[in-house]
Design a protein around this motif. Structure first.
Motif, PDB file in Angstrom:
ATOM      1  N   ASP A 228       0.819  -1.214   0.000  1.00  0.00           N
ATOM      2  CA  ASP A 228       0.000   0.000   0.000  1.00  0.00           C
ATOM      3  C   ASP A 228       0.853   1.265   0.000  1.00  0.00           C
ATOM      4  O   ASP A 228       0.518   2.249  -0.655  1.00  0.00           O
ATOM      5  N   SER A 229       1.963   1.228   0.728  1.00  0.00           N
ATOM      6  CA  SER A 229       2.879   2.364   0.725  1.00  0.00           C
ATOM      7  C   SER A 229       3.774   2.257  -0.511  1.00  0.00           C
ATOM      8  O   SER A 229       4.477   1.261  -0.694  1.00  0.00           O
ATOM      9  N   VAL A 230       3.734   3.261  -1.356  1.00  0.00           N
ATOM     10  CA  VAL A 230       4.468   3.217  -2.624  1.00  0.00           C
ATOM     11  C   VAL A 230       5.938   2.916  -2.407  1.00  0.00           C
ATOM     12  O   VAL A 230       6.536   2.073  -3.087  1.00  0.00           O
ATOM     13  N   GLU A 231       6.542   3.573  -1.429  1.00  0.00           N
ATOM     14  CA  GLU A 231       7.982   3.441  -1.202  1.00  0.00           C
ATOM     15  C   GLU A 231       8.393   2.042  -0.750  1.00  0.00           C
ATOM     16  O   GLU A 231       9.571   1.684  -0.840  1.00  0.00           O
ATOM     17  N   ASP A 232       7.460   1.251  -0.275  1.00  0.00           N
ATOM     18  CA  ASP A 232       7.782  -0.089   0.210  1.00  0.00           C
ATOM     19  C   ASP A 232       7.846  -1.129  -0.906  1.00  0.00           C
ATOM     20  O   ASP A 232       8.204  -2.286  -0.666  1.00  0.00           O
ATOM     21  N   ASN A 233       7.505  -0.746  -2.127  1.00  0.00           N
ATOM     22  CA  ASN A 233       7.513  -1.676  -3.246  1.00  0.00           C
ATOM     23  C   ASN A 233       8.889  -1.754  -3.893  1.00  0.00           C
ATOM     24  O   ASN A 233       9.648  -0.779  -3.886  1.00  0.00           O
ATOM     25  N   THR A 234       9.200  -2.914  -4.441  1.00  0.00           N
ATOM     26  CA  THR A 234      10.419  -3.096  -5.238  1.00  0.00           C
ATOM     27  C   THR A 234      10.039  -3.752  -6.555  1.00  0.00           C
ATOM     28  O   THR A 234       9.034  -4.470  -6.647  1.00  0.00           O
ATOM     29  N   LEU A 235      10.834  -3.507  -7.571  1.00  0.00           N
ATOM     30  CA  LEU A 235      10.605  -4.088  -8.883  1.00  0.00           C
ATOM     31  C   LEU A 235      11.565  -5.243  -9.134  1.00  0.00           C
ATOM     32  O   LEU A 235      12.686  -5.256  -8.627  1.00  0.00           O
ATOM     33  N   HIS A 236      11.128  -6.224  -9.940  1.00  0.00           N
ATOM     34  CA  HIS A 236      12.036  -7.266 -10.398  1.00  0.00           C
ATOM     35  C   HIS A 236      13.131  -6.630 -11.259  1.00  0.00           C
ATOM     36  O   HIS A 236      12.895  -5.652 -11.969  1.00  0.00           O
ATOM     37  N   SER A 237      14.301  -7.197 -11.217  1.00  0.00           N
ATOM     38  CA  SER A 237      15.409  -6.697 -12.029  1.00  0.00           C
ATOM     39  C   SER A 237      15.234  -7.090 -13.486  1.00  0.00           C
ATOM     40  O   SER A 237      14.764  -8.195 -13.798  1.00  0.00           O
ATOM     41  N   GLU A 238      15.619  -6.178 -14.381  1.00  0.00           N
ATOM     42  CA  GLU A 238      15.550  -6.424 -15.818  1.00  0.00           C
ATOM     43  C   GLU A 238      16.872  -5.999 -16.464  1.00  0.00           C
ATOM     44  O   GLU A 238      17.468  -4.992 -16.067  1.00  0.00           O
ATOM     45  N   TYR A 239      17.289  -6.750 -17.466  1.00  0.00           N
ATOM     46  CA  TYR A 239      18.563  -6.463 -18.131  1.00  0.00           C
ATOM     47  C   TYR A 239      18.456  -5.209 -18.981  1.00  0.00           C
ATOM     48  O   TYR A 239      17.487  -5.016 -19.741  1.00  0.00           O
ATOM     49  N   LYS A 290      15.355  -0.222 -11.080  1.00  0.00           N
ATOM     50  CA  LYS A 290      15.068   1.192 -10.833  1.00  0.00           C
ATOM     51  C   LYS A 290      13.563   1.425 -10.728  1.00  0.00           C
ATOM     52  O   LYS A 290      12.812   1.128 -11.647  1.00  0.00           O
ATOM     53  N   PHE A 291      13.123   1.943  -9.591  1.00  0.00           N
ATOM     54  CA  PHE A 291      11.727   2.262  -9.351  1.00  0.00           C
ATOM     55  C   PHE A 291      11.646   3.755  -9.087  1.00  0.00           C
ATOM     56  O   PHE A 291      12.225   4.263  -8.127  1.00  0.00           O
ATOM     57  N   ILE A 292      10.942   4.473  -9.955  1.00  0.00           N
ATOM     58  CA  ILE A 292      10.890   5.927  -9.897  1.00  0.00           C
ATOM     59  C   ILE A 292       9.490   6.350  -9.472  1.00  0.00           C
ATOM     60  O   ILE A 292       8.500   5.957 -10.088  1.00  0.00           O
ATOM     61  N   TYR A 293       9.408   7.159  -8.430  1.00  0.00           N
ATOM     62  CA  TYR A 293       8.127   7.644  -7.924  1.00  0.00           C
ATOM     63  C   TYR A 293       8.296   9.096  -7.488  1.00  0.00           C
ATOM     64  O   TYR A 293       9.426   9.599  -7.362  1.00  0.00           O
ATOM     65  N   PRO A 294       7.197   9.818  -7.283  1.00  0.00           N
ATOM     66  CA  PRO A 294       7.300  11.235  -6.907  1.00  0.00           C
ATOM     67  C   PRO A 294       8.196  11.438  -5.699  1.00  0.00           C
ATOM     68  O   PRO A 294       8.104  10.725  -4.697  1.00  0.00           O
ATOM     69  N   GLY A 295       9.074  12.412  -5.830  1.00  0.00           N
ATOM     70  CA  GLY A 295      10.108  12.657  -4.829  1.00  0.00           C
ATOM     71  C   GLY A 295      11.476  12.280  -5.340  1.00  0.00           C
ATOM     72  O   GLY A 295      12.497  12.734  -4.817  1.00  0.00           O
ATOM     73  N   ILE A 296      11.519  11.442  -6.384  1.00  0.00           N
ATOM     74  CA  ILE A 296      12.776  11.095  -7.057  1.00  0.00           C
ATOM     75  C   ILE A 296      12.880  11.940  -8.317  1.00  0.00           C
ATOM     76  O   ILE A 296      12.002  11.914  -9.180  1.00  0.00           O
ATOM     77  N   GLY A 324       4.270  15.488 -12.208  1.00  0.00           N
ATOM     78  CA  GLY A 324       3.444  15.868 -11.065  1.00  0.00           C
ATOM     79  C   GLY A 324       2.161  15.042 -11.046  1.00  0.00           C
ATOM     80  O   GLY A 324       1.507  14.883 -12.074  1.00  0.00           O
ATOM     81  N   THR A 325       1.803  14.536  -9.869  1.00  0.00           N
ATOM     82  CA  THR A 325       0.647  13.649  -9.768  1.00  0.00           C
ATOM     83  C   THR A 325      -0.654  14.363 -10.130  1.00  0.00           C
ATOM     84  O   THR A 325      -1.472  13.840 -10.901  1.00  0.00           O
ATOM     85  N   ASN A 326      -0.860  15.560  -9.619  1.00  0.00           N
ATOM     86  CA  ASN A 326      -2.095  16.294  -9.921  1.00  0.00           C
ATOM     87  C   ASN A 326      -2.226  16.557 -11.414  1.00  0.00           C
ATOM     88  O   ASN A 326      -3.320  16.441 -11.989  1.00  0.00           O
TER      89      ASN A 326
END
Length: 353
Positions: A228-239, A290-296, A324-326
């Motif tokens: 539920d918390s965006v920052e707690d998610n991780t992505l699988h690695s991709e080449y 690499k997981f990019i979300y607002p704040g990065i 920007g999310t909005n």
């Protein structure tokens, strides 16, 4: 930030089941820092590009990844399992998603049938299982299995398409970009699907250059986020791969005040952000999660061409980080109101920072 911050309602009728014909006849929504959105057609993309700009595209090629396997029990009864192979590891090992996973276990042997309904002289053992993911060991039969996948396997169209229609022969070409070169993806870099030979000629005629990189799309791009918390998610690695020559060209463009780096697709952007360190593009040949979300901050590009993405997905969250999310929630509301087509075979948007 919660996943619910990146949610929106999409009518089923706006999920594209087939691409536009020709592909560059899809709609394009221009989104920039102004308050207005601009509607146009993708083949008019050059109206928004300048001489000296560089387009960066993902040249990965989608490979057949989905195949039916069979488990034979001691009563010689067959259990049919659908496998999606997403990573070719070393020493003949593969990772795959299994459905239904509950029907198989570690150490099971899996067989595959040919067009005549007979089993190939090949089997693989499941050497590991974690929830829906399994690891196969084909040992010395690895090359033979690759040939079988090319002969019998299907490309893996997203479930929001296959739940509404069957896979067609035309999908084999529709679901590839004209930049396809390096095999290894189980899904298409869909922003590249809109480009045609005619459009590329117009782009080159205007003095815009193309640079290619590779990110082999796997689970990291399309699996849903679980936390539920965006920052707690991780992505699988991709080449991913970016050459020294491409890095040098991008650094040259980056140092110019009048030239722009325009990225085609979120997978290409994740590669560029992986490469871009301390204000410099570096050659890379490695895996990225690499997981990019607002704040990065996203500093490698000036603009992004991308499709319209699923709610609460890592891809929608990425473009919210860029614009920007909005802004993006409003843009998606506008796109829905104006009947833009969504997802892999849908329309595109041009995001200008």
């Amino acid at each position: 930030m919660n996943l619910s911050d990146f949610d929106f309602d999409l009518p089923d009728k706006l999920i594209a089941l087939n691409p536009a014909k020709p592909k560059d006849n899809s709609k394009l929504l221009r989104i920039n820092p102004s308050e207005d959105f601009e509607d146009t057609i993708f083949h008019k993309l050059t109206n928004y590009l300048n001489e000296g700009d560089v387009l960066v595209v993902n040249d990965t090629k989608v490979i057949p990844s989905k195949i039916i396997g069979y488990k034979v029990n001691i009563e010689k009864e067959l259990t049919k399992i659908s496998f999606t192979f997403f990573e070719n590891r070393e020493n003949g090992q593969w990772k795959a998603l299994a459905k239904p996973a509950k029907k198989i276990n570690k150490n099971d042997l899996i067989f595959f049938k040919n067009d005549n309904g007979k089993f190939y002289n090949l089997f693989a053992q499941i050497i590991d299982k974690k929830k829906g993911e399994v690891t196969f060991d084909f040992a010395s039969d690895n090359e033979k299995f690759i040939d079988i996948m090319k002969e019998k396997g299907d490309i893996m169209l997203p479930p929001y398409i296959t739940s509404k229609r069957d896979i067609k022969e035309q999908d084999s070409s529709d679901y590839q970009t004209i930049f396809q070169n390096n095999e290894g993806s189980i899904a298409a870099p869909t922003a590249g699907l809109h480009f045609t030979d005619n459009l590329i000629k117009k782009i080159e005629k205007k003095g815009i250059t193309l640079e290619k990189l590779t990110l082999n799309i796997s689970l990291g791009t399309f699996l849903p986020l679980r936390e539920d918390s965006v920052e707690d998610n991780t992505l699988h690695s991709e080449y991913c791969y970016l050459s020294k020559k491409t890095a040098e060209h991008l650094n040259e463009v980056k140092s110019s005040k009048n030239r722009r780096i325009i990225c085609v697709g979120t997978t290409a952007l994740r590669t560029l952000e992986t490469s871009f360190e301390n204000g410099i593009f570096e050659p890379i040949n490695k895996k990225t999660n690499k997981f990019i979300y607002p704040g990065i901050d996203i500093n490698s590009i000036d603009a992004l061409i991308t499709n319209f993405h699923l709610p609460k997905s890592s891809l929608f969250i990425l473009i919210c980080a860029l614009m920007g999310t909005n802004k993006m929630i409003k843009a998606y509301e506008y796109a829905i109101k104006n009947n833009y087509r969504f997802y892999s075979y849908g329309d595109a948007c041009l995001l200008e920072k």
